[in-house]
Motif scaffolding. Sequence first.
Motif, short mmCIF file in Angstrom:
data_model
loop_
_atom_site.label_atom_id
_atom_site.label_comp_id
_atom_site.label_asym_id
_atom_site.label_seq_id
_atom_site.Cartn_x
_atom_site.Cartn_y
_atom_site.Cartn_z
N SER A 70 -2.19 0.81 -4.83
CA SER A 70 -1.46 1.24 -6.03
C SER A 70 -1.66 2.71 -6.37
O SER A 70 -0.75 3.38 -6.81
CB SER A 70 -1.85 0.38 -7.23
OG SER A 70 -1.43 -0.95 -7.01
N ASN A 96 -6.49 -7.65 -7.65
CA ASN A 96 -6.72 -8.70 -6.66
C ASN A 96 -7.64 -9.81 -7.17
O ASN A 96 -7.43 -10.98 -6.87
CB ASN A 96 -7.31 -8.08 -5.39
CG ASN A 96 -6.36 -7.08 -4.78
OD1 ASN A 96 -5.35 -7.46 -4.20
ND2 ASN A 96 -6.64 -5.79 -4.94
N THR A 141 -6.53 -2.14 -2.03
CA THR A 141 -7.35 -0.93 -2.16
C THR A 141 -8.77 -1.06 -1.60
O THR A 141 -9.19 -0.24 -0.79
CB THR A 141 -7.37 -0.48 -3.63
OG1 THR A 141 -6.02 -0.18 -4.01
CG2 THR A 141 -8.24 0.75 -3.84
N GLN A 199 6.88 -7.99 -2.08
CA GLN A 199 5.65 -7.88 -1.29
C GLN A 199 5.92 -7.84 0.22
O GLN A 199 5.26 -7.10 0.94
CB GLN A 199 4.72 -9.06 -1.62
CG GLN A 199 4.36 -9.16 -3.10
CD GLN A 199 3.50 -8.01 -3.58
OE1 GLN A 199 2.42 -7.77 -3.06
NE2 GLN A 199 3.98 -7.29 -4.58
N ASP A 226 2.14 0.78 -3.69
CA ASP A 226 2.95 -0.01 -4.62
C ASP A 226 2.64 0.43 -6.05
O ASP A 226 1.61 0.09 -6.60
CB ASP A 226 2.70 -1.52 -4.44
CG ASP A 226 1.23 -1.91 -4.44
OD1 ASP A 226 0.36 -1.01 -4.28
OD2 ASP A 226 0.94 -3.10 -4.61
N ALA A 274 -0.22 -1.42 0.70
CA ALA A 274 -0.10 -1.72 -0.73
C ALA A 274 -1.30 -1.26 -1.56
O ALA A 274 -2.02 -2.06 -2.15
CB ALA A 274 0.14 -3.21 -0.95
N1 TRP Z 1 -1.81 -2.94 -5.09
C1 TRP Z 1 -3.02 -3.72 -4.97
C2 TRP Z 1 -4.16 -2.79 -4.62
O1 TRP Z 1 -4.05 -1.61 -4.63
C3 TRP Z 1 -2.90 -4.82 -3.96
C4 TRP Z 1 -1.82 -5.80 -4.28
C5 TRP Z 1 -0.62 -5.88 -3.64
C6 TRP Z 1 -1.85 -6.82 -5.25
N2 TRP Z 1 0.12 -6.89 -4.17
C7 TRP Z 1 -0.60 -7.49 -5.16
C8 TRP Z 1 -2.79 -7.25 -6.20
C9 TRP Z 1 -0.29 -8.56 -6.00
C10 TRP Z 1 -2.46 -8.31 -7.03
C11 TRP Z 1 -1.22 -8.95 -6.93
O2 TRP Z 1 -5.24 -3.24 -4.34
#
Ligand code: TRP
Length: 325
Positions: free
Chosen positions: A127, A231, A106, A271, A150, A125
Amino acid sequence: MKNKSLMVVLLALVVLLVGGGLYSQFGKTKEKASQKVARVGVLQYVTHESLDEIYKGIQDGLKESGYSGKDLKIDFLNAQADQSKVQSMSQTLVDHKNDVLIGIATPAAQGLANATSDIPVVMGAVSDPVGAKLVKDLKKPDKNVTGVSDHTPIAKQITLMKRLTPDVKRVGVLYSSNEDNSKSQVEEFKSLAQKEGYEVSLYAVPSSNEIATTMNVMLGKVDAVYIPLDNTIASAFSSVVSAAKEQKKPIYPSAAKMVEEGGLASVVINQHDLGVATGKMAAQILSGKKVSDLPVEIFDQGTPVVNDAVAKELGITLPDDLKDK
Ligand code: TRP
Protein backbone atom coordinates in the motif's frame (compact mmCIF):
# COMPACT_ATOMS: atom_id res chain seq x y z
CA MET A 1 44.83 -56.98 -48.99
CA LYS A 2 42.03 -55.31 -50.82
CA ASN A 3 39.48 -56.73 -48.40
CA LYS A 4 41.47 -55.51 -45.42
CA SER A 5 41.57 -51.89 -46.59
CA LEU A 6 37.84 -52.11 -47.33
CA MET A 7 37.34 -53.24 -43.73
CA VAL A 8 39.34 -50.27 -42.47
CA VAL A 9 37.27 -47.87 -44.55
CA LEU A 10 34.06 -49.47 -43.28
CA LEU A 11 35.25 -49.34 -39.68
CA ALA A 12 36.19 -45.70 -40.06
CA LEU A 13 32.72 -45.03 -41.45
CA VAL A 14 31.06 -46.79 -38.52
CA VAL A 15 33.16 -44.81 -36.06
CA LEU A 16 32.27 -41.59 -37.81
CA LEU A 17 28.57 -42.37 -37.92
CA VAL A 18 28.25 -43.50 -34.31
CA GLY A 19 30.47 -40.72 -33.09
CA GLY A 20 28.57 -38.14 -35.06
CA GLY A 21 25.28 -39.47 -33.76
CA LEU A 22 26.52 -39.31 -30.19
CA TYR A 23 27.83 -35.84 -30.77
CA SER A 24 24.52 -34.55 -32.09
CA GLN A 25 22.73 -36.18 -29.12
CA PHE A 26 25.09 -34.29 -26.87
CA GLY A 27 24.39 -31.09 -28.72
CA LYS A 28 20.67 -31.55 -28.15
CA THR A 29 20.85 -31.96 -24.38
CA LYS A 30 23.12 -28.96 -24.25
CA GLU A 31 20.58 -26.92 -26.19
CA LYS A 32 17.81 -27.90 -23.75
CA ALA A 33 19.87 -26.94 -20.74
CA SER A 34 20.49 -23.46 -22.05
CA GLN A 35 16.71 -22.90 -22.35
CA LYS A 36 16.79 -22.62 -18.59
CA VAL A 37 13.90 -22.92 -16.16
CA ALA A 38 12.81 -19.57 -14.69
CA ARG A 39 12.89 -19.63 -10.89
CA VAL A 40 10.48 -17.41 -8.99
CA GLY A 41 10.42 -17.30 -5.18
CA VAL A 42 7.16 -16.11 -3.63
CA LEU A 43 6.66 -15.19 0.02
CA GLN A 44 3.07 -14.58 1.13
CA TYR A 45 2.78 -12.86 4.52
CA VAL A 46 -0.31 -14.66 5.81
CA THR A 47 -3.35 -16.59 4.63
CA HIS A 48 -6.45 -14.57 3.87
CA GLU A 49 -8.58 -14.74 0.76
CA SER A 50 -7.46 -11.40 -0.72
CA LEU A 51 -3.81 -12.44 -0.64
CA ASP A 52 -4.68 -15.89 -1.99
CA GLU A 53 -6.39 -14.15 -4.92
CA ILE A 54 -3.29 -12.06 -5.52
CA TYR A 55 -1.14 -15.20 -5.64
CA LYS A 56 -3.52 -16.73 -8.18
CA GLY A 57 -3.24 -13.53 -10.24
CA ILE A 58 0.56 -13.69 -10.08
CA GLN A 59 0.53 -17.18 -11.60
CA ASP A 60 -1.87 -15.99 -14.32
CA GLY A 61 0.28 -12.93 -15.05
CA LEU A 62 3.41 -15.06 -15.40
CA LYS A 63 1.53 -17.46 -17.67
CA GLU A 64 0.21 -14.65 -19.89
CA SER A 65 3.83 -13.55 -20.29
CA GLY A 66 4.93 -17.03 -21.36
CA TYR A 67 6.17 -18.42 -18.03
CA SER A 68 4.33 -21.57 -17.00
CA GLY A 69 4.54 -25.35 -16.90
CA LYS A 70 8.01 -26.87 -17.09
CA ASP A 71 9.65 -23.55 -18.01
CA LEU A 72 8.81 -22.17 -14.57
CA LYS A 73 9.60 -23.24 -11.03
CA ILE A 74 7.70 -21.37 -8.32
CA ASP A 75 9.14 -21.66 -4.85
CA PHE A 76 6.17 -20.66 -2.63
CA LEU A 77 6.29 -20.02 1.13
CA ASN A 78 3.72 -18.56 3.56
CA ALA A 79 4.93 -16.96 6.80
CA GLN A 80 1.54 -17.11 8.58
CA ALA A 81 2.04 -13.63 10.05
CA ASP A 82 5.06 -14.79 12.05
CA GLN A 83 7.88 -12.22 11.88
CA SER A 84 10.62 -14.77 12.57
CA LYS A 85 9.28 -16.92 9.73
CA VAL A 86 9.27 -13.88 7.46
CA GLN A 87 12.99 -13.58 8.12
CA SER A 88 13.97 -17.23 7.83
CA MET A 89 11.78 -17.88 4.78
CA SER A 90 13.15 -14.79 3.01
CA GLN A 91 16.65 -16.16 3.56
CA THR A 92 15.57 -19.58 2.26
CA LEU A 93 14.21 -18.06 -0.95
CA VAL A 94 17.47 -16.17 -1.43
CA ASP A 95 19.56 -19.30 -0.73
CA HIS A 96 17.54 -21.23 -3.31
CA LYS A 97 19.00 -18.93 -5.96
CA ASN A 98 15.69 -17.78 -7.38
CA ASP A 99 15.92 -15.37 -10.33
CA VAL A 100 13.17 -13.08 -9.01
CA LEU A 101 11.48 -12.79 -5.61
CA ILE A 102 7.89 -11.66 -5.01
CA GLY A 103 6.59 -10.51 -1.63
CA ILE A 104 2.82 -10.61 -1.21
CA ALA A 105 1.87 -7.87 1.32
CA THR A 106 4.17 -5.33 2.95
CA PRO A 107 5.86 -7.39 5.70
CA ALA A 108 6.78 -10.11 3.17
CA ALA A 109 8.24 -7.61 0.70
CA GLN A 110 10.21 -6.01 3.55
CA GLY A 111 11.56 -9.39 4.64
CA LEU A 112 12.79 -10.17 1.13
CA ALA A 113 14.28 -6.71 0.63
CA ASN A 114 16.21 -7.13 3.89
CA ALA A 115 17.51 -10.53 2.82
CA THR A 116 19.04 -9.48 -0.51
CA SER A 117 20.31 -6.44 -2.31
CA ASP A 118 21.09 -8.34 -5.54
CA ILE A 119 18.11 -10.48 -6.50
CA PRO A 120 15.23 -8.35 -7.85
CA VAL A 121 12.29 -8.11 -5.43
CA VAL A 122 8.80 -7.43 -6.81
CA MET A 123 6.26 -6.03 -4.35
CA GLY A 124 2.88 -7.68 -4.64
CA ALA A 125 0.25 -5.22 -3.36
CA VAL A 126 2.19 -2.94 -1.03
CA SER A 127 0.00 0.00 0.00
CA ASP A 128 2.75 2.48 0.83
CA PRO A 129 6.11 1.46 -0.67
CA VAL A 130 7.81 4.72 0.38
CA GLY A 131 6.49 4.69 3.96
CA ALA A 132 7.51 1.03 4.23
CA LYS A 133 11.03 2.09 3.12
CA LEU A 134 10.95 -0.27 0.16
CA VAL A 135 11.59 2.38 -2.50
CA LYS A 136 12.59 6.02 -2.28
CA ASP A 137 11.08 7.19 -5.55
CA LEU A 138 8.07 5.35 -7.01
CA LYS A 139 8.97 6.48 -10.52
CA LYS A 140 12.65 5.56 -10.36
CA PRO A 141 13.50 2.51 -8.26
CA ASP A 142 17.19 2.88 -7.39
CA LYS A 143 17.76 -0.46 -5.64
CA ASN A 144 16.61 -4.03 -6.37
CA VAL A 145 12.96 -3.37 -5.44
CA THR A 146 9.95 -2.41 -7.57
CA GLY A 147 6.42 -3.76 -7.98
CA VAL A 148 2.74 -3.06 -7.57
CA SER A 149 1.08 -0.76 -5.04
CA ASP A 150 -2.56 -0.85 -3.96
CA HIS A 151 -3.52 2.61 -2.77
CA THR A 152 -7.04 2.43 -1.34
CA PRO A 153 -9.44 5.12 -2.69
CA ILE A 154 -10.06 6.44 0.82
CA ALA A 155 -11.86 9.66 -0.19
CA LYS A 156 -14.41 7.62 -2.13
CA GLN A 157 -14.87 5.27 0.83
CA ILE A 158 -15.71 8.26 3.03
CA THR A 159 -18.21 9.58 0.48
CA LEU A 160 -19.89 6.17 0.48
CA MET A 161 -19.98 6.11 4.27
CA LYS A 162 -21.70 9.51 4.26
CA ARG A 163 -24.32 8.34 1.80
CA LEU A 164 -25.15 5.04 3.45
CA THR A 165 -24.98 6.05 7.10
CA PRO A 166 -25.52 9.83 7.38
CA ASP A 167 -26.07 9.57 11.15
CA VAL A 168 -22.59 8.21 11.87
CA LYS A 169 -20.47 10.82 13.67
CA ARG A 170 -17.77 8.87 15.53
CA VAL A 171 -15.61 6.37 13.63
CA GLY A 172 -13.18 3.93 15.25
CA VAL A 173 -10.29 2.66 13.16
CA LEU A 174 -9.05 -0.88 13.86
CA TYR A 175 -5.60 -1.86 12.59
CA SER A 176 -2.40 -3.67 13.44
CA SER A 177 0.39 -1.74 15.17
CA ASN A 178 3.14 -3.59 13.32
CA GLU A 179 2.11 -3.25 9.68
CA ASP A 180 3.67 -0.27 7.91
CA ASN A 181 0.97 -0.50 5.24
CA SER A 182 -1.71 0.34 7.79
CA LYS A 183 0.02 3.35 9.35
CA SER A 184 -0.22 5.58 6.29
CA GLN A 185 -3.74 4.47 5.39
CA VAL A 186 -4.89 5.23 8.93
CA GLU A 187 -3.30 8.69 8.84
CA GLU A 188 -4.87 9.45 5.47
CA PHE A 189 -8.28 8.22 6.60
CA LYS A 190 -8.06 10.26 9.78
CA SER A 191 -7.24 13.55 8.09
CA LEU A 192 -9.79 13.13 5.27
CA ALA A 193 -12.57 12.00 7.63
CA GLN A 194 -11.90 14.82 10.07
CA LYS A 195 -12.20 17.29 7.20
CA GLU A 196 -15.62 15.78 6.54
CA GLY A 197 -16.59 16.41 10.15
CA TYR A 198 -16.09 12.93 11.60
CA GLU A 199 -14.66 12.30 15.02
CA VAL A 200 -11.97 9.65 14.48
CA SER A 201 -10.35 7.46 17.13
CA LEU A 202 -7.58 4.95 16.47
CA TYR A 203 -7.37 1.44 17.92
CA ALA A 204 -4.17 -0.45 17.15
CA VAL A 205 -3.80 -4.12 18.09
CA PRO A 206 -0.43 -5.89 18.52
CA SER A 207 -1.85 -9.14 17.07
CA SER A 208 -5.13 -10.78 16.09
CA ASN A 209 -5.50 -12.12 19.66
CA GLU A 210 -6.51 -8.65 20.90
CA ILE A 211 -9.19 -7.98 18.26
CA ALA A 212 -12.21 -9.16 20.23
CA THR A 213 -11.45 -7.23 23.43
CA THR A 214 -10.43 -4.10 21.52
CA MET A 215 -13.63 -4.23 19.48
CA ASN A 216 -15.70 -4.44 22.64
CA VAL A 217 -14.02 -1.38 24.12
CA MET A 218 -14.29 0.53 20.84
CA LEU A 219 -17.91 -0.29 20.10
CA GLY A 220 -19.00 1.43 23.30
CA LYS A 221 -17.56 4.69 21.95
CA VAL A 222 -18.11 4.79 18.19
CA ASP A 223 -20.95 4.63 15.64
CA ALA A 224 -19.01 2.80 12.92
CA VAL A 225 -15.75 0.92 12.40
CA TYR A 226 -13.26 1.57 9.59
CA ILE A 227 -10.63 -1.00 8.56
CA PRO A 228 -7.72 -0.33 6.19
CA LEU A 229 -5.92 -2.92 4.02
CA ASP A 230 -4.48 -4.61 7.09
CA ASN A 231 -3.38 -8.24 6.91
CA THR A 232 -3.71 -9.04 10.61
CA ILE A 233 -7.31 -7.79 10.71
CA ALA A 234 -8.21 -9.38 7.35
CA SER A 235 -6.92 -12.79 8.52
CA ALA A 236 -9.12 -12.70 11.65
CA PHE A 237 -12.02 -10.71 10.26
CA SER A 238 -14.70 -13.02 11.63
CA SER A 239 -13.97 -11.81 15.18
CA VAL A 240 -14.48 -8.21 14.03
CA VAL A 241 -17.79 -9.14 12.43
CA SER A 242 -19.20 -11.04 15.38
CA ALA A 243 -18.43 -8.19 17.80
CA ALA A 244 -19.99 -5.52 15.57
CA LYS A 245 -23.02 -7.64 14.77
CA GLU A 246 -24.03 -7.92 18.41
CA GLN A 247 -24.03 -4.14 18.71
CA LYS A 248 -25.58 -3.54 15.30
CA LYS A 249 -22.83 -1.19 14.15
CA PRO A 250 -21.61 -0.93 10.55
CA ILE A 251 -18.09 -1.93 9.49
CA TYR A 252 -16.45 -0.20 6.53
CA PRO A 253 -13.48 -2.39 5.51
CA SER A 254 -11.17 -1.91 2.52
CA ALA A 255 -11.37 -5.21 0.62
CA ALA A 256 -14.23 -6.98 -1.17
CA LYS A 257 -13.64 -10.20 0.79
CA MET A 258 -14.16 -8.36 4.08
CA VAL A 259 -17.43 -6.91 2.78
CA GLU A 260 -18.49 -10.39 1.73
CA GLU A 261 -17.64 -11.74 5.18
CA GLY A 262 -19.87 -9.23 6.97
CA GLY A 263 -18.68 -5.68 6.36
CA LEU A 264 -21.29 -3.17 5.15
CA ALA A 265 -19.68 -1.51 2.14
CA SER A 266 -16.48 -0.25 0.55
CA VAL A 267 -14.78 0.99 -2.58
CA VAL A 268 -12.30 -1.72 -3.49
CA ILE A 269 -9.41 -2.55 -5.80
CA ASN A 270 -9.60 -5.84 -7.73
CA GLN A 271 -7.16 -8.25 -6.06
CA HIS A 272 -6.71 -10.58 -9.02
CA ASP A 273 -5.73 -7.61 -11.22
CA LEU A 274 -3.06 -6.65 -8.68
CA GLY A 275 -1.64 -10.16 -8.88
CA VAL A 276 -1.64 -10.23 -12.69
CA ALA A 277 0.27 -6.93 -12.79
CA THR A 278 2.76 -8.29 -10.24
CA GLY A 279 3.28 -11.50 -12.24
CA LYS A 280 3.78 -9.55 -15.46
CA MET A 281 6.36 -7.31 -13.83
CA ALA A 282 8.26 -10.35 -12.54
CA ALA A 283 8.13 -11.77 -16.09
CA GLN A 284 9.65 -8.60 -17.53
CA ILE A 285 12.55 -8.97 -15.11
CA LEU A 286 12.95 -12.64 -16.05
CA SER A 287 13.15 -11.54 -19.68
CA GLY A 288 16.03 -9.23 -18.89
CA LYS A 289 14.49 -5.88 -18.02
CA LYS A 290 16.23 -3.89 -15.28
CA VAL A 291 14.45 -2.95 -12.04
CA SER A 292 15.48 0.67 -12.52
CA ASP A 293 13.51 0.71 -15.80
CA LEU A 294 10.34 -0.51 -14.09
CA PRO A 295 8.51 2.21 -12.13
CA VAL A 296 6.16 1.10 -9.34
CA GLU A 297 2.70 0.46 -10.80
CA ILE A 298 -0.03 2.08 -8.72
CA PHE A 299 -3.63 0.86 -8.47
CA ASP A 300 -5.85 3.49 -6.87
CA GLN A 301 -9.16 3.12 -8.71
CA GLY A 302 -11.87 1.14 -6.99
CA THR A 303 -15.42 -0.06 -7.48
CA PRO A 304 -18.14 0.20 -4.83
CA VAL A 305 -19.32 -2.99 -3.14
CA VAL A 306 -22.19 -3.37 -0.69
CA ASN A 307 -23.34 -6.33 1.40
CA ASP A 308 -27.12 -6.36 0.90
CA ALA A 309 -27.77 -8.75 3.79
CA VAL A 310 -25.81 -6.61 6.25
CA ALA A 311 -27.55 -3.44 4.99
CA LYS A 312 -30.88 -5.13 5.66
CA GLU A 313 -29.85 -6.21 9.16
CA LEU A 314 -28.83 -2.65 9.96
CA GLY A 315 -32.07 -1.26 8.50
CA ILE A 316 -30.32 0.67 5.72
CA THR A 317 -32.19 1.24 2.44
CA LEU A 318 -29.73 1.20 -0.40
CA PRO A 319 -29.77 3.92 -3.06
CA ASP A 320 -30.72 2.46 -6.48
CA ASP A 321 -27.25 2.80 -7.97
CA LEU A 322 -25.78 0.71 -5.14
CA LYS A 323 -28.19 -2.19 -5.28
CA ASP A 324 -26.65 -5.52 -6.39
CA LYS A 325 -23.10 -4.28 -6.03
N1 TRP B 1 -1.85 -3.81 0.76
C1 TRP B 1 -1.56 -4.73 1.83
C2 TRP B 1 -0.14 -4.50 2.30
O1 TRP B 1 0.51 -3.58 1.93
C3 TRP B 1 -1.76 -6.16 1.42
C4 TRP B 1 -3.16 -6.46 1.00
C5 TRP B 1 -3.57 -6.66 -0.28
C6 TRP B 1 -4.29 -6.63 1.83
N2 TRP B 1 -4.89 -6.93 -0.32
C7 TRP B 1 -5.38 -6.92 0.95
C8 TRP B 1 -4.52 -6.56 3.21
C9 TRP B 1 -6.66 -7.13 1.45
C10 TRP B 1 -5.80 -6.77 3.68
C11 TRP B 1 -6.86 -7.05 2.81
O2 TRP B 1 0.36 -5.25 3.10
